[in-house]
Design an enzyme around this catalytic site. Structure first.
Site, PDB file in Angstrom:
ATOM      1  CG  ASN A 102      -2.476 -16.330  11.153  1.00 22.48           C
ATOM      2  OD1 ASN A 102      -2.477 -17.243  10.637  1.00 22.48           O
ATOM      3  ND2 ASN A 102      -1.668 -15.832  12.175  1.00 22.48           N
ATOM      4  CE  LYS A 114      -0.215 -20.387  10.666  1.00 25.28           C
ATOM      5  NZ  LYS A 114      -0.557 -19.231  11.706  1.00 25.28           N
ATOM      6  CB  SER A 160       2.891 -21.940  10.735  1.00 29.05           C
ATOM      7  OG  SER A 160       3.476 -22.162  11.982  1.00 29.05           O
ATOM      8  NE  ARG A 166      -2.068   0.863   3.717  1.00 26.32           N
ATOM      9  CZ  ARG A 166      -2.666   0.796   5.089  1.00 26.32           C
ATOM     10  NH1 ARG A 166      -3.747   1.084   5.113  1.00 26.32           N
ATOM     11  NH2 ARG A 166      -1.926   0.594   6.125  1.00 26.32           N
ATOM     12  CG  HIS A 220       0.012 -25.028  13.481  1.00 29.23           C
ATOM     13  ND1 HIS A 220       0.220 -23.458  13.860  1.00 29.23           N
ATOM     14  CD2 HIS A 220       1.141 -25.481  13.452  1.00 29.23           C
ATOM     15  CE1 HIS A 220       1.852 -23.636  13.961  1.00 29.23           C
ATOM     16  NE2 HIS A 220       1.971 -24.707  13.539  1.00 29.23           N
ATOM     17  CG  ASN A 221      -1.927 -20.117  14.999  1.00 22.13           C
ATOM     18  OD1 ASN A 221      -1.193 -21.055  14.288  1.00 22.13           O
ATOM     19  ND2 ASN A 221      -1.848 -18.946  14.772  1.00 22.13           N
ATOM     20  CD  GLU A 279       2.147 -21.171  17.965  1.00 24.18           C
ATOM     21  OE1 GLU A 279       1.993 -21.215  16.832  1.00 24.18           O
ATOM     22  OE2 GLU A 279       2.072 -19.748  18.333  1.00 24.18           O
ATOM     23  CE1 TYR A 280      -2.849 -18.777  20.571  1.00 21.36           C
ATOM     24  CE2 TYR A 280      -4.021 -18.404  22.628  1.00 21.36           C
ATOM     25  CZ  TYR A 280      -3.535 -18.041  21.313  1.00 21.36           C
ATOM     26  OH  TYR A 280      -4.030 -16.562  20.909  1.00 21.36           O
TER      27      TYR A 280
HETATM   28  P1  NBP Z   1       0.786  -7.091   9.353  1.00 22.24           P
HETATM   29  O1  NBP Z   1      -0.266  -8.053  10.084  1.00 22.24           O
HETATM   30  O2  NBP Z   1       1.425  -6.175  10.390  1.00 22.24           O
HETATM   31  O3  NBP Z   1       0.194  -6.076   8.401  1.00 22.24           O
HETATM   32  C1  NBP Z   1       1.066  -5.002   7.919  1.00 22.24           C
HETATM   33  C2  NBP Z   1       0.800  -5.089   6.218  1.00 22.24           C
HETATM   34  O4  NBP Z   1      -0.920  -5.103   5.901  1.00 22.24           O
HETATM   35  C3  NBP Z   1       1.294  -4.026   5.705  1.00 22.24           C
HETATM   36  O5  NBP Z   1       2.006  -4.451   4.478  1.00 22.24           O
HETATM   37  C4  NBP Z   1       0.436  -2.935   5.615  1.00 22.24           C
HETATM   38  O6  NBP Z   1       0.661  -1.982   4.563  1.00 22.24           O
HETATM   39  C5  NBP Z   1      -0.711  -3.816   5.227  1.00 22.24           C
HETATM   40  N1  NBP Z   1      -2.308  -3.190   5.369  1.00 22.24           N
HETATM   41  C6  NBP Z   1      -2.902  -2.805   6.416  1.00 22.24           C
HETATM   42 BR1  NBP Z   1      -2.337  -2.857   8.010  1.00 22.24          BR
HETATM   43  N2  NBP Z   1      -4.223  -2.240   6.024  1.00 22.24           N
HETATM   44  C7  NBP Z   1      -4.288  -2.225   4.742  1.00 22.24           C
HETATM   45  C8  NBP Z   1      -5.061  -1.832   3.786  1.00 22.24           C
HETATM   46  N3  NBP Z   1      -6.034  -1.461   4.217  1.00 22.24           N
HETATM   47  N4  NBP Z   1      -4.802  -2.036   2.608  1.00 22.24           N
HETATM   48  C9  NBP Z   1      -3.533  -2.638   2.119  1.00 22.24           C
HETATM   49  N5  NBP Z   1      -2.656  -2.869   2.907  1.00 22.24           N
HETATM   50  C10 NBP Z   1      -2.987  -2.747   4.260  1.00 22.24           C
HETATM   51  O7  NBP Z   1       2.114  -7.675   8.865  1.00 22.24           O
HETATM   52  P2  NBP Z   1       2.717  -9.168   9.224  1.00 22.24           P
HETATM   53  O8  NBP Z   1       3.147  -9.290  10.639  1.00 22.24           O
HETATM   54  O9  NBP Z   1       3.839  -9.202   8.151  1.00 22.24           O
HETATM   55  O10 NBP Z   1       1.662 -10.217   8.939  1.00 22.24           O
HETATM   56  C11 NBP Z   1       0.922 -10.184   7.569  1.00 22.24           C
HETATM   57  C12 NBP Z   1      -0.183 -11.517   7.894  1.00 22.24           C
HETATM   58  O11 NBP Z   1       0.502 -12.659   8.044  1.00 22.24           O
HETATM   59  C13 NBP Z   1      -1.061 -11.302   8.849  1.00 22.24           C
HETATM   60  O12 NBP Z   1      -2.341 -11.651   8.657  1.00 22.24           O
HETATM   61  C14 NBP Z   1      -0.609 -12.250   9.973  1.00 22.24           C
HETATM   62  O13 NBP Z   1      -1.606 -12.563  10.877  1.00 22.24           O
HETATM   63  C15 NBP Z   1       0.095 -13.458   9.166  1.00 22.24           C
HETATM   64  N6  NBP Z   1       1.235 -14.051   9.985  1.00 22.24           N
HETATM   65  C16 NBP Z   1       1.949 -13.556  10.793  1.00 22.24           C
HETATM   66  C17 NBP Z   1       3.051 -14.250  11.521  1.00 22.24           C
HETATM   67  C18 NBP Z   1       3.871 -13.349  12.065  1.00 22.24           C
HETATM   68  O14 NBP Z   1       5.012 -14.094  12.862  1.00 22.24           O
HETATM   69  N7  NBP Z   1       4.145 -12.101  12.187  1.00 22.24           N
HETATM   70  C19 NBP Z   1       2.975 -15.492  11.117  1.00 22.24           C
HETATM   71  C20 NBP Z   1       1.948 -16.263  10.444  1.00 22.24           C
HETATM   72  C21 NBP Z   1       1.011 -15.389   9.698  1.00 22.24           C
HETATM   73  P3  NBP Z   1       1.209  -0.720   4.971  1.00 22.24           P
HETATM   74  O15 NBP Z   1       2.967  -0.961   5.036  1.00 22.24           O
HETATM   75  O16 NBP Z   1       0.899   0.392   3.747  1.00 22.24           O
HETATM   76  O17 NBP Z   1       0.650  -0.045   6.270  1.00 22.24           O
END
Ligand code: NBP
Length: 476
Positions: A102, A182, A128, A33, A185-186, A189-190
């Protein structure tokens, strides 16, 4: 040249997934974005493979070969819908939209149905392994159509973790199956983390072991049946010293656990499916309890009970070993329940999930990766067991540990150390193996106050006793 796949959403997860794809030889179109993330990815890692940075979704879509493969990796919920809504009008029939965030599986089912109607494929893929997994090889759980997996599968299997040459990625089943698995799985994990925390608590306060002692104990456990990523990092965290104070790191961390919601979703869904996932539920509630400091302060003042550590332990080594066995047995229960939940959802939604394959793809990449998943894979290799607990390997392992398990739960109760995970797992085990359950009395009470009727052990039919009258039994 057109890119083979695109990634929109380049925060920690999307960024690393895009790098993983590029490092594996796929050309990757990039979009976020706000374009700062796109630019920094190319500036810092542009030499890792072929990236095609774009600023607008129009540019992004135009940069992709057809049928297009578009990975969305943004915050789950409304942001995912926002990106899909903007993306869909730009796509053509047969293109594949893959949500690797997620998402709740019900959202995935809704989105899949919606996009299918417009001639597009929608794949909800559970990913994951956190940040590191995304880069070096996650466990990937894709749902969606078989057709979409035919084009997508080979790419995902290449970037996934591999164990013994087998990729930790398999087509889970249609529509929301991937995100469902998934979620479970989580949830597991809890439960896994809660059980580890209880083992820690018992040894720390029940036995009076130091954090450093415990780090060694967990490292030792990691060489046996319990070998797993979570046990390994428990040893790491317990062995860490806080630089500011010189104290054990675990002692300076506020004891209030947070959650992002996947445990709660697992329990909510299990209630709807009627599957008892007591291990995951207790783990989710334990976090919730920890996060209410005012209530805990009031209770600490008001509620009497034994002081922790006031029950002496005569044989320290035997106690440590008992805790290990209790942890293992409780963990088997938590997995058995999670597998029951996947089986129930598979039947409910017609997903035809191969449960053994789920163990296979959780062996690497993901947070619950563990040696004993090989045993789960084996347990489901032939006929599906009525419960993982009755599969011969686990039946024997739990039977072998059950004396220890009972001693530990009894000790915890006497010493006032809360072990909701260990205790509820043992209660589940005993309930499951009981000849008769007190459910008979519950049926009697329900019939008394609500004429809800009951069945008999000795005759077919449905009955009601005239409790308010002469107490004769009538056929309902
Ligand atoms: P985040 O969950 O923190 O999301 C940030 C991203 O979402 C950025 O690219 C942001 O764009 C974009 N975004 C948002 Br917020 N609102 C938006 C909108 N209205 N339109 C377009 N883009 C938008 O990122 P993450 O931690 O990388 O996780 C991504 C996904 O993976 C999530 O669903 C998360 O639950 C899942 N997940 C995370 C992990 C982990 O360990 N972190 C593990 C497994 C799965 P911007 O840069 O322009 O703000």
């Amino acid at each position: 040249d057109l890119a083979q796949i695109g990634v929109s959403g380049l925060a920690v997860m999307g960024r690393n997934l895009a790098r993983n794809l590029a490092r594996n030889g796929f050309s990757v179109a990039l979009h976020n974005r706000t374009s700062a993330r796109t630019k920094s990815l190319v500036a810092e890692h542009g030499d890792e493979g072929t990236f095609v940075p774009t600023e607008t979704l129009e540019e992004f879509v135009a940069a992709l070969e057809r049928p297009r493969r578009v990975v969305i990796m943004v915050k789950a919920g409304a942001p995912t819908d926002a990106v899909i809504d903007e993306l869909v009008p730009l796509l053509d029939e047969g293109d594949i939209v893959i949500d690797c965030g997620n998402a709740h599986y019900a959202d995935t089912r809704r989105r899949e149905a919606d996009l299918r109607e417009r001639g597009l494929h929608f794949v909800g893929a559970g990913v994951s392994g956190g940040e590191e997994g995304a880069l070096l090889g996650p466990s990937i759980m894709p749902g969606g159509s078989k057709e979409s997996y035919a084009t997508l599968g080979p790419m995902f299997e290449k970037i996934a973790a591999h164990v013994d040459g087998t990729p930790c990625c398999v087509h889970v089943g249609p529509d929301g199956a991937g995100h469902f698995v998934k979620m479970v799985h989580n949830g597991i994990e809890y439960a896994d983390m809660q059980l580890i925390a209880e083992a820690y608590d018992l040894l720390r306060d029940g036995l009076g072991a130091s954090a450093a002692d415990l780090s060694r104990i967990f490292a030792e456990w990691n060489t046996g049946d319990l070998a797993s990523f979570l046990i390994e990092i428990t040893a790491e965290v317990l062995g860490h010293t806080d630089a500011a104070t010189g104290q054990a790191f675990v002692d300076v961390v506020l004891d209030q656990a947070e959650q992002k919601g996947t445990g709660r979703w697992t329990v909510q869904t299990a209630l709807d499916l009627g599957v008892p996932v007591t291990g995951i539920a207790e783990a989710t509630f334990a976090r919730a309890l920890s996060a209410h400091p005012e209530q805990r302060d009031a209770a600490r003042e008001a509620l009497p009970g034994p002081a922790r550590g006031s029950v002496p332990v005569s044989d320290r080594d035997a106690f440590v070993d008992d805790v290990r066995k209790a942890l293992y047995a409780s963990k088997v229960v938590a997995y058995a329940q999670g597998y029951d939940q996947m089986a129930a959802a598979s039947a409910e939604y017609g997903w035809d999930i191969d449960l053994g394959a789920m163990a296979t793809i959780w062996r690497g990449g993901c947070i619950i990766r563990a040696r004993f998943l090989d045993r789960i894979k084996d347990a489901y290799a032939e006929e599906r067991p009525a419960s993982l607990l009755v599969a011969p390997y686990f039946r024997d392992a739990v039977a072998e540990g059950q004396e220890a398990w009972r001693r530990i739960v009894a000790h915890a109760a006497k010493a006032g150390i809360p072990t909701p995970g260990f205790s509820s797992a043992l209660a589940y085990y005993d309930a499951l193996r009981a000849d008769r359950l007190p459910a008979a009395l519950i049926q009697g009470l329900r019939d008394f106050f609500g004429a809800h009727t009951y069945k008999r052990v000795d005759r077919e039919g449905t009955f009601h006793t005239l409790w308010g009258g002469d107490r004769a039994e009538v056929e309902a």
